[in-house]
Write a protein that holds these residues in place. Sequence first.
Motif, PDB file in Angstrom:
ATOM      1  N   SER A   3       0.862  -1.181   0.000  1.00 51.86           N
ATOM      2  CA  SER A   3       0.000   0.000   0.000  1.00 51.86           C
ATOM      3  C   SER A   3       0.897   1.229   0.000  1.00 51.86           C
ATOM      4  O   SER A   3       1.634   1.485   0.961  1.00 51.86           O
TER       5      SER A   3
ATOM      6  N   TYR B  47      -0.561  14.105  -5.945  1.00 51.65           N
ATOM      7  CA  TYR B  47      -0.639  13.067  -4.919  1.00 51.65           C
ATOM      8  C   TYR B  47      -1.179  11.781  -5.522  1.00 51.65           C
ATOM      9  O   TYR B  47      -2.227  11.778  -6.184  1.00 51.65           O
TER      10      TYR B  47
ATOM     11  N   PHE C 105       1.769   5.482  -1.252  1.00 46.46           N
ATOM     12  CA  PHE C 105       1.308   6.813  -1.626  1.00 46.46           C
ATOM     13  C   PHE C 105       2.529   7.709  -1.735  1.00 46.46           C
ATOM     14  O   PHE C 105       3.624   7.357  -1.275  1.00 46.46           O
TER      15      PHE C 105
ATOM     16  N   ASP D  50      -2.127   7.692  -4.484  1.00 45.20           N
ATOM     17  CA  ASP D  50      -2.366   6.794  -3.357  1.00 45.20           C
ATOM     18  C   ASP D  50      -3.016   5.519  -3.888  1.00 45.20           C
ATOM     19  O   ASP D  50      -4.111   5.553  -4.468  1.00 45.20           O
ATOM     20  N   SER D  51      -2.348   4.362  -3.683  1.00 46.83           N
ATOM     21  CA  SER D  51      -2.918   3.090  -4.124  1.00 46.83           C
ATOM     22  C   SER D  51      -4.054   2.631  -3.226  1.00 46.83           C
ATOM     23  O   SER D  51      -4.859   1.790  -3.635  1.00 46.83           O
ATOM     24  N   ARG D  52      -4.076   3.098  -1.982  1.00 44.83           N
ATOM     25  CA  ARG D  52      -5.130   2.850  -0.992  1.00 44.83           C
ATOM     26  C   ARG D  52      -5.182   1.418  -0.491  1.00 44.83           C
ATOM     27  O   ARG D  52      -5.866   1.144   0.492  1.00 44.83           O
TER      28      ARG D  52
ATOM     29  N   GLU E 252      -8.279   4.097  -6.914  1.00 44.74           N
ATOM     30  CA  GLU E 252      -7.050   4.753  -6.453  1.00 44.74           C
ATOM     31  C   GLU E 252      -7.074   6.251  -6.732  1.00 44.74           C
ATOM     32  O   GLU E 252      -7.837   6.731  -7.561  1.00 44.74           O
ATOM     33  N   THR E 253      -6.190   6.956  -6.036  1.00 48.18           N
ATOM     34  CA  THR E 253      -6.206   8.412  -6.056  1.00 48.18           C
ATOM     35  C   THR E 253      -5.057   8.964  -6.881  1.00 48.18           C
ATOM     36  O   THR E 253      -3.916   8.527  -6.743  1.00 48.18           O
TER      37      THR E 253
END
Length: 393
Positions: free
Chosen positions: A220, A299, A222, A301-303, A258-259
Amino acid sequence: ACALFQANFLAHTGRRLTPDEMKQWLRLTGDAPSTNSKNIGPRPNVLEALRVSTMPVHFSVTPQIPWLYSPGQSLSATVEITDNAGTWIRGTERLRYRDDIGDFFSLALNPVAGSSTKFEVDIPAFYCGESPEFYFEVLASDDTIRTEPYDAPQNYYSYKVGVDIATPIITSNFENGLSNGWSTFGLWHLTDVCAPPNVCEGSKWAYFGDDASCNYDQGSVFGWLTMPNTIFEDEGINLRYALTICHWLERELGGSFETADLYVDGLSNFEFEDTNFGWESVSVDLDFIESGSHTLALYFDSRDAQANLSRGWVVDELTISKIVTECTLIRPCPGDCANGDRVVDVLDLLEILAVWGINSSACDMIPEGAPNGIIDVFDLLEVLSSWGSCDGP
């Protein structure tokens, strides 16, 4: 009536009304009594569907009217008009246009060859200081005027007259590393691998991912690609800011989980979409940023630690620009040769007669751009054809 409305609704929305929506429509039209002590009316989507369904004709305007357009240039548009609940009377297709206030001028739409529903028109040029307002209309078979926008002239199309001048205030192509004020965290780093072909620029870019695997399958994860602190001035009517990047974004399930966001001072303000097919240039308006000093960052993020075998985020050619809208081209007034008051009137006519047969630089107007050195009938005709105020369309 119910069947006709349902058919029209299906044709224009791709779905049928639910029983509850149909009940609301019946209450609105008076075909069924309300069982409620207080009838609050139909939901907005039902009301809009009713309006669309019962319109005698439909309009479609292409391309989309821009918010900013260059002074002195006509704007070409195509208008498609189709029958709906009624028809329209052929030959009544018109453009109505004006500068801000006063009466609308009228211009016929020209049929497109080979089509019975499409029409073309060149919206006349507007100049600096003018505020174009325009709409389209036809006479429907029920003897009513139908317009686009549908509530014109209370509502209308418009655009701002001017030209954008962009000045970069932060820019990087990452060829020489990160300059002062830039920083990375997590998997963000500079590299020359893991990018699609046909690069944006140069041979290096910023990448969120692992160079060996060209994915972000590292648990995980980011990270931040942070730009230097930037001062944003007060945004006036002619000033705004924009961020542009050339990037390749590929995430799990097309980014639905994801972000990949733009953060301003630690808060998310814009979400990027996956590019899927290689490099893509994206421009983000920064109108939401207030004046003052701010820090922007990309940014990722795989979360979670699952399904992280996608490429990740590759970024190049990142620029924050200050954009000023400028305008210097005012509407020409060639017949105004007497006093420069932007009105062609009897004073200009008297000036023409007073210098008839001799040279006068102010009134020697024809041919345009290469006056013939003498005041003659061509200059007189120019004054007469330009009679009146030079301001407005």
